[in-house]
Design an enzyme around this catalytic site. Sequence first.
Site, short mmCIF file in Angstrom:
data_model
loop_
_atom_site.label_atom_id
_atom_site.label_comp_id
_atom_site.label_asym_id
_atom_site.label_seq_id
_atom_site.Cartn_x
_atom_site.Cartn_y
_atom_site.Cartn_z
N PHE A 1 0.71 -1.11 -0.12
CA PHE A 1 -0.03 0.16 0.12
C PHE A 1 0.72 1.31 0.00
CE2 PHE A 1 -4.33 1.38 0.81
CZ PHE A 1 -4.99 0.56 0.26
N GLN B 1 -7.34 15.24 3.59
CA GLN B 1 -6.63 14.39 2.49
C GLN B 1 -7.38 14.30 1.33
OE1 GLN B 1 -6.07 10.11 3.08
NE2 GLN B 1 -3.89 10.78 2.85
N HIS C 1 -7.75 11.77 -1.95
CA HIS C 1 -7.32 10.89 -2.58
C HIS C 1 -7.13 10.85 -4.03
CE1 HIS C 1 -7.35 6.58 -3.43
NE2 HIS C 1 -7.08 6.44 -2.04
N LEU D 1 -14.61 6.29 -4.47
CA LEU D 1 -13.27 5.88 -4.29
C LEU D 1 -12.75 4.49 -5.14
CD1 LEU D 1 -10.70 7.07 -2.52
CD2 LEU D 1 -10.85 5.04 -1.29
N GLU E 1 -6.39 2.23 -3.27
CA GLU E 1 -5.01 2.44 -3.65
C GLU E 1 -4.72 1.01 -4.00
OE1 GLU E 1 -3.41 5.24 -0.81
OE2 GLU E 1 -1.78 4.11 -0.46
N ARG F 1 -0.46 9.61 -0.58
CA ARG F 1 -1.51 10.25 -1.42
C ARG F 1 -1.35 11.67 -1.57
NH1 ARG F 1 -6.38 7.09 2.17
NH2 ARG F 1 -5.67 5.07 1.17
N HIS G 1 -11.41 13.12 0.80
CA HIS G 1 -11.41 11.76 1.32
C HIS G 1 -11.50 11.68 2.87
CE1 HIS G 1 -10.76 7.49 1.30
NE2 HIS G 1 -9.59 7.53 1.81
N ARG H 1 -2.26 11.02 6.02
CA ARG H 1 -2.67 9.80 6.67
C ARG H 1 -2.34 8.81 5.64
NH1 ARG H 1 -6.76 5.81 5.86
NH2 ARG H 1 -8.18 7.07 4.69
C1 LIG Z 1 -14.51 5.40 0.59
C2 LIG Z 1 -13.36 5.06 1.62
C3 LIG Z 1 -12.42 4.25 1.69
C4 LIG Z 1 -11.59 4.01 2.84
N1 LIG Z 1 -10.72 3.10 2.68
C5 LIG Z 1 -9.73 2.95 3.63
C6 LIG Z 1 -8.78 1.65 3.79
O1 LIG Z 1 -8.70 1.22 2.99
N2 LIG Z 1 -8.10 1.73 5.00
C7 LIG Z 1 -8.35 2.68 5.76
O2 LIG Z 1 -7.35 2.46 7.04
N3 LIG Z 1 -9.21 3.53 5.80
C8 LIG Z 1 -9.90 3.92 5.01
N4 LIG Z 1 -10.75 4.75 4.90
C9 LIG Z 1 -11.06 5.74 5.85
C10 LIG Z 1 -11.79 4.88 7.02
O3 LIG Z 1 -12.83 4.01 6.67
C11 LIG Z 1 -12.49 5.94 8.05
O4 LIG Z 1 -11.82 6.96 8.24
C12 LIG Z 1 -12.91 5.11 9.24
O5 LIG Z 1 -13.75 4.11 8.83
C13 LIG Z 1 -13.89 5.98 10.28
O6 LIG Z 1 -14.54 5.42 11.11
P1 LIG Z 1 -15.35 6.09 12.32
O7 LIG Z 1 -15.57 4.87 13.20
O8 LIG Z 1 -14.43 7.26 12.83
O9 LIG Z 1 -16.37 6.61 11.63
P2 LIG Z 1 -17.78 5.92 10.85
O10 LIG Z 1 -17.53 4.57 10.69
O11 LIG Z 1 -18.25 6.92 9.76
O12 LIG Z 1 -18.77 6.27 11.91
C14 LIG Z 1 -19.49 7.35 12.16
C15 LIG Z 1 -20.64 6.94 13.02
O13 LIG Z 1 -21.13 8.28 13.79
C16 LIG Z 1 -22.44 8.20 13.60
N5 LIG Z 1 -22.89 9.59 13.54
C17 LIG Z 1 -22.26 10.75 13.21
N6 LIG Z 1 -22.74 11.72 13.35
C18 LIG Z 1 -23.85 11.44 14.65
C19 LIG Z 1 -24.58 12.41 15.27
N7 LIG Z 1 -24.76 13.50 15.20
N8 LIG Z 1 -25.23 11.61 16.03
C20 LIG Z 1 -25.21 10.25 16.45
N9 LIG Z 1 -24.45 9.43 15.58
C21 LIG Z 1 -23.68 10.31 14.61
C22 LIG Z 1 -22.97 7.74 12.43
O14 LIG Z 1 -24.15 7.13 12.21
C23 LIG Z 1 -21.75 6.42 12.29
O15 LIG Z 1 -22.27 5.24 12.92
C24 LIG Z 1 -11.76 4.72 3.54
C25 LIG Z 1 -12.65 6.09 3.59
C26 LIG Z 1 -13.48 6.03 2.47
C27 LIG Z 1 -14.34 7.01 2.62
#
Ligand SMILES: Cc1cc2nc3c(=O)[nH]c(=O)nc-3n(C[C@H](O)[C@H](O)[C@H](O)COP(=O)(O)OP(=O)(O)OC[C@H]3O[C@@H](n4cnc5c(N)ncnc54)[C@H](O)[C@@H]3O)c2cc1C
Lengths: 138, 250, 596, 132
Positions: free
Chosen positions: C116, C236, C238, C248, C251, C282, C369, C411
């Site tokens: 990666f 970031q 992407h 997306l 990568e 990136r 991203h 990142r």
């Molecule tokens: C397309 C894509 C591909 C990616 N690929 C990778 C990868 O290959 N490897 C990697 O390491 N990272 C990757 N990332 C980044 C990574 O996936 C995310 O940064 C990470 O999953 C975020 O997790 P989280 O738990 O912080 O947020 P999330 O999983 O988004 O969870 C947010 C939660 O908060 C809740 N929420 C939000 N606002 C409120 C509110 N006001 N009240 C109540 N609930 C709320 C939502 O309902 C949700 O459940 C990728 C990101 C994207 C967009």
Amino acid sequence: MSTLRTTMAGYARYRGREGQLSFLLHRVTGLGTLLFLAIHILDTATVYFLPNLYSDAINIYRSTLFGIAEMGLIFCVFYHGVNGLRIAYFDMIAPKNWEIPSERKTAIWTLVISLVIWFPAFILMARNLLINNFGLGG
Amino acid sequence: MQITVKIYRHIPGVDTQPRYDEYTLDVDPKERILDLLENIKGFKDGTLAFRRSCAHGVCGSDAMRINGRNRLACKVLVQDLDTDQIVIEPIIGLDVIKDLIVDMDPFFEQYRSVLPYLINDDPLPADGKERLQSQEQRARFDDTTKCILCAACTTACPPFWANRKYVGPAAIVNAHRFIFDSRDHGAEQRLSRLSEPDGVWRCRTVFNCTEACPREIKITQAIAEVKEVLASGKINYKGVQIGPERVGSG
Amino acid sequence: MQTHQYEVIIVGGGGAGLMAALNASRGAKTAVLSKLYPSRSHTGAAQGGIGAALGNLEEDHPEWHTYDTVKGSDYLGDQDAIEFMCNEAVEAVYDLEHFGLPFSRTPDGRIAQRPFGGHTNNVTGKPVRRSCYSADRTGHMILQTLYQQCIKNNITFYDEFQVFDVLVANGAVAGVVAVDLATGELHVFQAKAVVFATGGFGRVWEITSNAYAYTGDGVAICLRRGIPAEDMEMFQFHPTGILKLGILITEAVRGEGGVLINGEGERFMERYAPHVKDLASRDVISRAIYMEIRDGRGINGKNYLYLDARPETINKYAEADGRTRPDGTPYRVTGEEILSKIPDIADFCRTYLSVDPIKDPMPVQPTAHYAMGGIPTDVYGRVLVDDKNTILPGLYAAGECACVSVHGANRLGTNSLVDILTFGKHAGLNAAEYVKGTDFQNLPEDAAGFTMAQIDQMRNGDGTEKVAELAQEMKREMFNNVGIFRSEAGLKAAYKKIQELRERFTHIRVQDQGKIFNTELINAWELGNMLDLALVVTESALARTESRGAHAREDYPKRDDANWLKHTLAWLKDGQVTLGYKPVTITKYQPKERVY
Amino acid sequence: METSTIAPNTRQVRVPKNYETTAWKWMRYSALLLIPLAWIHVILQDVIVGVHRIDLNYVALRWANVGWRIYDIALVAFAFAHGMNGLRQILAEYFPSPKARQTLGWILLALWFVITAIGVVAVVGGVRMPKQ
Ligand SMILES: Cc1cc2nc3c(=O)[nH]c(=O)nc-3n(C[C@H](O)[C@H](O)[C@H](O)COP(=O)(O)OP(=O)(O)OC[C@H]3O[C@@H](n4cnc5c(N)ncnc54)[C@H](O)[C@@H]3O)c2cc1C
Ligand code: HEM
Ligand code: SF4
Ligand code: F3S
Ligand code: FES
């Protein structure tokens, strides 16, 4: 019974494909055959229980309306049978066929095969009907 | 291109009758149905309610009936529908709360009922590392790991429309995912749930589920495999490797 | 209005939130509030993989992972935190496997790994196979697996509850206020500890890989309660989003050998990163793409390029690079093999572009991203409210909404999934530990007052402005002027524009006056959050007169360690941003120039 | 250090034995038998012979052969049981409440038994020529 209404509306309005069509046909043909079979067991049983009535019963079968229904029945038995075999084969021997291309293809073929074997039967029965009920063809 | 979109509108308990609202839009054929909905909500009628999040078919929020079939609004383009008349309705069999939003709680309840988690009380490997699993074993249940719990399948299933207690294809898919995982030991508990009168036997192989699944999971096949295990008492963990998956890839 | 009481409230049901819930619930009465059903969180969209130095296929060490991350962060990451995370990564991945996560496997049955961007063998400088994956659905599997574990452990969920406010009393957390979307009712949750795990805010930009739900609620809520946001200028882009849609393309496509090709048919990354080429970090690649396009070398002179993953192309360049398999044989692939590694990407290309990735190249452009910045925390997830690292008792944050900071100015791919697991876990554990020794704070009188005021404002504006229009204008402005490259003029223009939009926002009035699933009201509130964040991002970016990681200033093209090796802290008060700074923690690795 | 091993490729599990499982198998196995039974019956009686040539004498003649009597009993037994179970499944789908299902189950069982018995008795008893 609002779910029953939803269900019937679903049958009519959900645009399912070959699978939904063959499900509905299988069910209708199965029920149709069952209804006929139940009546048929009962009327045939008159030969033992109420022999006097048997000829009345068989007369009903000879009516034109019943003649047409009978052709339908034959289709039911054929379609239900072919499709039943298809389902049983998929379920018990080759579940790998439960995927979109083979489902769509075989569902259509099932209908075609049923029609093909039904057609000669239909001709023969139509001929019988025409001869006996309308005095046609000698 | 000009299209008309007819959308089911109803708030049970507030409106007496459901109605269909019609909108005329000028769209690019490459737009998603979700884009149309966003457009209508943003610029024509803010009261329209629907769910969405990821906008590319991986979160499972926006299953709805589009021209009579269950699909994800974000995974269908206008051009895919081959018509300029679009009818959008909620999925069938779960209660509508507002417009295109239905009550998903019973659906998740069914999902939970098949114990959708790894069950294995054996001690973990002593080195603290992974439980081993061959590539073929991993391939065995790959298909059913893809489920995003969108409910498109369950709400396309005629036996489910009639009988909401039927566990439904989505839950069976998720049971399959664990039953065929060589690391799992919970098959018997799941199978006993699935052999109940409203379990897997209510499936009449209608196939609407498979046709509807936006993840292209072979749902009816998975269900047939679960039935087979119930009928035979034997689980085969050996799957077929798709492609020459040579690992590590350089 | 209903009131509930839990010791720990977790806001967000994504990877970080669920991990926190699993760990907190072992020691405390816990509930998860999420505006989406947890399985719909954006963690499920992550594709490529999760980085951990398991060394299943070749030599690798957590120290190498640490160094790569530090370097990737352009030295803005806190090195103690990075080291902590990279060491924990290995166990986190094994934990996931034990939870049942279906990783792809090596021929001997171990977790498969692939290269990666930015992950290297520190001795040879060549890419290393560190990303543990499950086809191109790693995030989906992580989210599902964690949700499954929560079901197994009977975690309490309030699904489709949107948190609007966090309550603080006597200098400590008292609870949160949430709206039950299905009924529109307000609920007050009294809690001793609150963990924010609300994800990112990529929806501020026009072209983004982020979900509609990515509106930065957590950060905005905290800002309104006087808590600063850290390093918000570090966002970031992407390099490979699907043209126009921003969806997306992982990568991992390049990890498997795909290359970027410009309008002249040239593999231009050779010029920008001679060693690792298409697997540079990136920010480097996004900038390279931008420059190619600016110099007229886009496809047909337009604003996009090709990502080419056709087997013949992959094989051609793999041969040129002398790339080999783990067993030393030359690296050659077939179309089938490529498809088996990136099935979902292939599906996206077919669905949205009518392109088959093994037959045609994919048109791509950079897409907004990932937020490196967010609510400042320490490695235990405790929120830090000033430049002296003072904690606010009971308040925690983890995941993309938090800034520990392990990603600094950029990142590395796969590191966010490591981040959500590691810090989600520690935030949960620490919250449960913390609540043992504390009492509930009394809820303030009129606990829901601030929330009601916000809602009333959106219901009762004069209605001369439309939410959707304001949103469009904001997204466009941010993409054009606060995007990959920034300049003083552009940033100032953006600042003015955002302030104008914020003023216009006070005139909106939602058309939907109902309570049940009033998503219009919710979207309006979310736009308010985004406008706050947009302002903070722009102001933070304007102040940082250097180029570092994702923050590239045309007018200040060089990194300036003497003045800017420090974290930005931004407070938002009465519509004005105040900035402060705090030092970066440097342990082993002294900043040096970053070449790939 | 000890490492784990790859699990074997097959495993036997104890599966619950219940009516639904048996019914499912029954529908499929009986289907196999029904193809010859039902098809030959309808082709012969409805298509080739035709109702117009069927009367008491015809039935009596046919049942003079024990083979046909056994055949007809098998047909009644399999086809009707198959069909009634099919009907039970359909009704179970439209009437999900356990109570309704139980009631319907008993009704169907009774119907099945009575009609099957009538059919079998008739076949065994044979044709009784009406007194002229
Ligand atoms: C397309 C894509 C591909 C990616 N690929 C990778 C990868 O290959 N490897 C990697 O390491 N990272 C990757 N990332 C980044 C990574 O996936 C995310 O940064 C990470 O999953 C975020 O997790 P989280 O738990 O912080 O947020 P999330 O999983 O988004 O969870 C947010 C939660 O908060 C809740 N929420 C939000 N606002 C409120 C509110 N006001 N009240 C109540 N609930 C709320 C939502 O309902 C949700 O459940 C990728 C990101 C994207 C967009
Ligand atoms: C000719 C040979 C026959 C074959 C191969 C056959 C096959 C089958 C099979 C496999 C099923 C199960 C379908 C499922 O589980 O989805 C079935 C259902 C059924 N069969 Fe038959 N059958 C035959 C004859 C009959 C006859 C003679 C009757 C009537 C008495 C009948 C009535 C039914 C009914 C009512 C159902 C239930 C349909 C449903 O669930 O929708 N079948 N049949
Ligand atoms: S199986 Fe397919 S249709 Fe059903 S819930 Fe899962 S993803 Fe949706
Ligand atoms: S539609 Fe329903 S009946 Fe079975 S094959 Fe699918 S679950
Ligand atoms: S919005 Fe996520 S699946 Fe459609």
